[in-house]
Design a protein around this motif. Structure first.
Motif, mmCIF file in Angstrom:
data_model
loop_
_atom_site.group_PDB
_atom_site.id
_atom_site.type_symbol
_atom_site.label_atom_id
_atom_site.label_comp_id
_atom_site.label_asym_id
_atom_site.label_seq_id
_atom_site.Cartn_x
_atom_site.Cartn_y
_atom_site.Cartn_z
ATOM 1 N N LYS A 245 -0.448 -28.477 4.610
ATOM 2 C CA LYS A 245 0.573 -28.989 5.274
ATOM 3 C C LYS A 245 1.267 -30.158 4.604
ATOM 4 C CE LYS A 245 1.268 -27.350 10.512
ATOM 5 N NZ LYS A 245 0.273 -28.673 11.357
ATOM 6 N N SER A 246 -0.301 -31.204 4.803
ATOM 7 C CA SER A 246 -0.641 -32.158 3.374
ATOM 8 C C SER A 246 -0.449 -32.440 2.093
ATOM 9 C CB SER A 246 -2.446 -32.703 3.562
ATOM 10 O OG SER A 246 -2.373 -33.973 2.223
ATOM 11 N N ARG A 247 -1.074 -30.964 1.180
ATOM 12 C CA ARG A 247 -0.578 -30.671 -0.235
ATOM 13 C C ARG A 247 1.124 -30.576 0.046
ATOM 14 N NH1 ARG A 247 -4.917 -27.443 0.837
ATOM 15 N NH2 ARG A 247 -3.937 -25.206 1.147
ATOM 16 N N LEU A 248 1.323 -29.599 1.173
ATOM 17 C CA LEU A 248 3.458 -29.347 0.834
ATOM 18 C C LEU A 248 3.929 -30.916 1.359
ATOM 19 C CD1 LEU A 248 3.654 -25.460 2.509
ATOM 20 C CD2 LEU A 248 3.633 -26.160 -0.190
ATOM 21 N N THR A 249 2.946 -31.349 1.918
ATOM 22 C CA THR A 249 3.849 -33.065 1.892
ATOM 23 C C THR A 249 3.940 -33.957 0.532
ATOM 24 O OG1 THR A 249 3.881 -32.937 4.741
ATOM 25 C CG2 THR A 249 4.740 -34.555 4.062
ATOM 26 N N VAL A 250 2.971 -33.750 0.279
ATOM 27 C CA VAL A 250 2.864 -35.136 -0.774
ATOM 28 C C VAL A 250 3.272 -34.570 -1.828
ATOM 29 C CG1 VAL A 250 1.375 -35.671 -2.468
ATOM 30 C CG2 VAL A 250 0.683 -35.521 0.123
ATOM 31 N N ALA A 251 3.505 -33.130 -2.234
ATOM 32 C CA ALA A 251 4.266 -32.304 -3.228
ATOM 33 C C ALA A 251 5.773 -32.775 -2.832
ATOM 34 C CB ALA A 251 4.263 -30.396 -2.984
ATOM 35 N N ALA A 252 5.964 -32.854 -1.460
ATOM 36 C CA ALA A 252 7.990 -32.662 -1.232
ATOM 37 C C ALA A 252 7.870 -34.613 -1.642
ATOM 38 C CB ALA A 252 7.934 -32.500 0.004
ATOM 39 N N ALA A 253 7.001 -35.188 -0.967
ATOM 40 C CA ALA A 253 7.304 -36.813 -1.483
ATOM 41 C C ALA A 253 6.497 -37.267 -3.177
ATOM 42 C CB ALA A 253 5.957 -37.691 -0.604
ATOM 43 N N LEU A 254 6.592 -37.038 -3.849
ATOM 44 C CA LEU A 254 6.447 -36.551 -6.069
ATOM 45 C C LEU A 254 7.219 -36.218 -5.788
ATOM 46 C CD1 LEU A 254 4.331 -37.365 -7.672
ATOM 47 C CD2 LEU A 254 3.452 -35.649 -7.537
ATOM 48 N N ALA A 255 8.585 -34.896 -5.445
ATOM 49 C CA ALA A 255 9.396 -34.767 -6.210
ATOM 50 C C ALA A 255 10.548 -35.854 -5.613
ATOM 51 C CB ALA A 255 9.953 -33.470 -5.576
ATOM 52 N N SER A 256 10.301 -36.391 -4.295
ATOM 53 C CA SER A 256 11.595 -37.601 -3.856
ATOM 54 C C SER A 256 11.160 -38.400 -4.639
ATOM 55 C CB SER A 256 11.733 -37.324 -3.126
ATOM 56 O OG SER A 256 10.581 -37.935 -2.595
ATOM 57 N N VAL A 257 10.046 -38.892 -4.890
ATOM 58 C CA VAL A 257 9.616 -40.392 -5.917
ATOM 59 C C VAL A 257 10.161 -40.359 -6.718
ATOM 60 C CG1 VAL A 257 8.758 -41.539 -4.284
ATOM 61 C CG2 VAL A 257 7.695 -40.448 -5.979
ATOM 62 N N THR A 258 9.986 -38.524 -7.861
ATOM 63 C CA THR A 258 10.309 -38.852 -8.980
ATOM 64 C C THR A 258 11.681 -38.600 -9.589
ATOM 65 O OG1 THR A 258 9.839 -36.822 -9.340
ATOM 66 C CG2 THR A 258 8.196 -37.654 -9.758
ATOM 67 N N GLY A 259 12.348 -38.081 -8.636
ATOM 68 C CA GLY A 259 13.404 -38.562 -8.340
ATOM 69 C C GLY A 259 14.315 -39.406 -8.156
ATOM 70 N N LEU A 260 14.123 -39.628 -7.665
ATOM 71 C CA LEU A 260 14.531 -41.387 -7.881
ATOM 72 C C LEU A 260 14.202 -42.226 -8.818
ATOM 73 C CD1 LEU A 260 13.361 -42.715 -4.066
ATOM 74 C CD2 LEU A 260 15.890 -42.501 -4.926
#
Length: 135
Positions: free
Chosen positions: A66-81
């Motif tokens: 859960k932690s790994r997937l949430t961190v990956a989603a957050a990283l995808a969102s900030v790189t998209g930003l």
């Protein structure tokens, strides 16, 4: 933050702290890019949300999928930003690839696959709806 010794493999729980720092630094880079444009408020709000999401996941579920997937989603969102704030400059597209490379430290394919999907989906949708025949 204490880094593990280099003579042993890192556990996912130890990598979570480093990846949270990566999310924070990428978020700050996106906000600094947006400071020059008119998207500062939106970028700052989305960055705070992504960092809070990743931080709470690391705090609650350290070392779990859960932690790994949430961190990956957050990283995808900030790189998209970052890409959005830079206007899609090619040099900032490297942030996606660097993020994918850093996620490989988890030795788990799921975070890499999730960030790849989240990063590619907007580009595919944009190409689909704004193709040369539909402008």
């Amino acid at each position: 933050m204490k880094l593990p010794p280099t003579d042993k493999h890192w556990s996912p729980g130890e990598i979570d702290s480093v990846m949270l720092l990566v999310v924070v630094l990428n978020g700050l880079a996106g906000v600094s890019l947006a400071a020059a444009g008119a998207t500062l408020r939106m970028t700052a709000t989305a960055t705070v949300a992504a960092v809070a999401m990743a931080g709470s996941a690391v705090w609650r579920w350290r070392g779990t999928p859960k932690s790994r997937l949430t961190v990956a989603a957050a990283l995808a969102s900030v790189t998209g930003l970052q890409l959005f704030s830079s206007g899609g400059e090619p040099v900032f597209q490297l942030a996606v690839y660097v993020g994918l490379g850093l996620l490989m430290a988890y030795r788990d394919w799921r975070p890499v696959a999730l960030m790849s999907t989240l990063s590619a989906a907007p580009l595919i949708a944009y190409g689909w709806f704004v193709s040369p025949g539909h402008t």
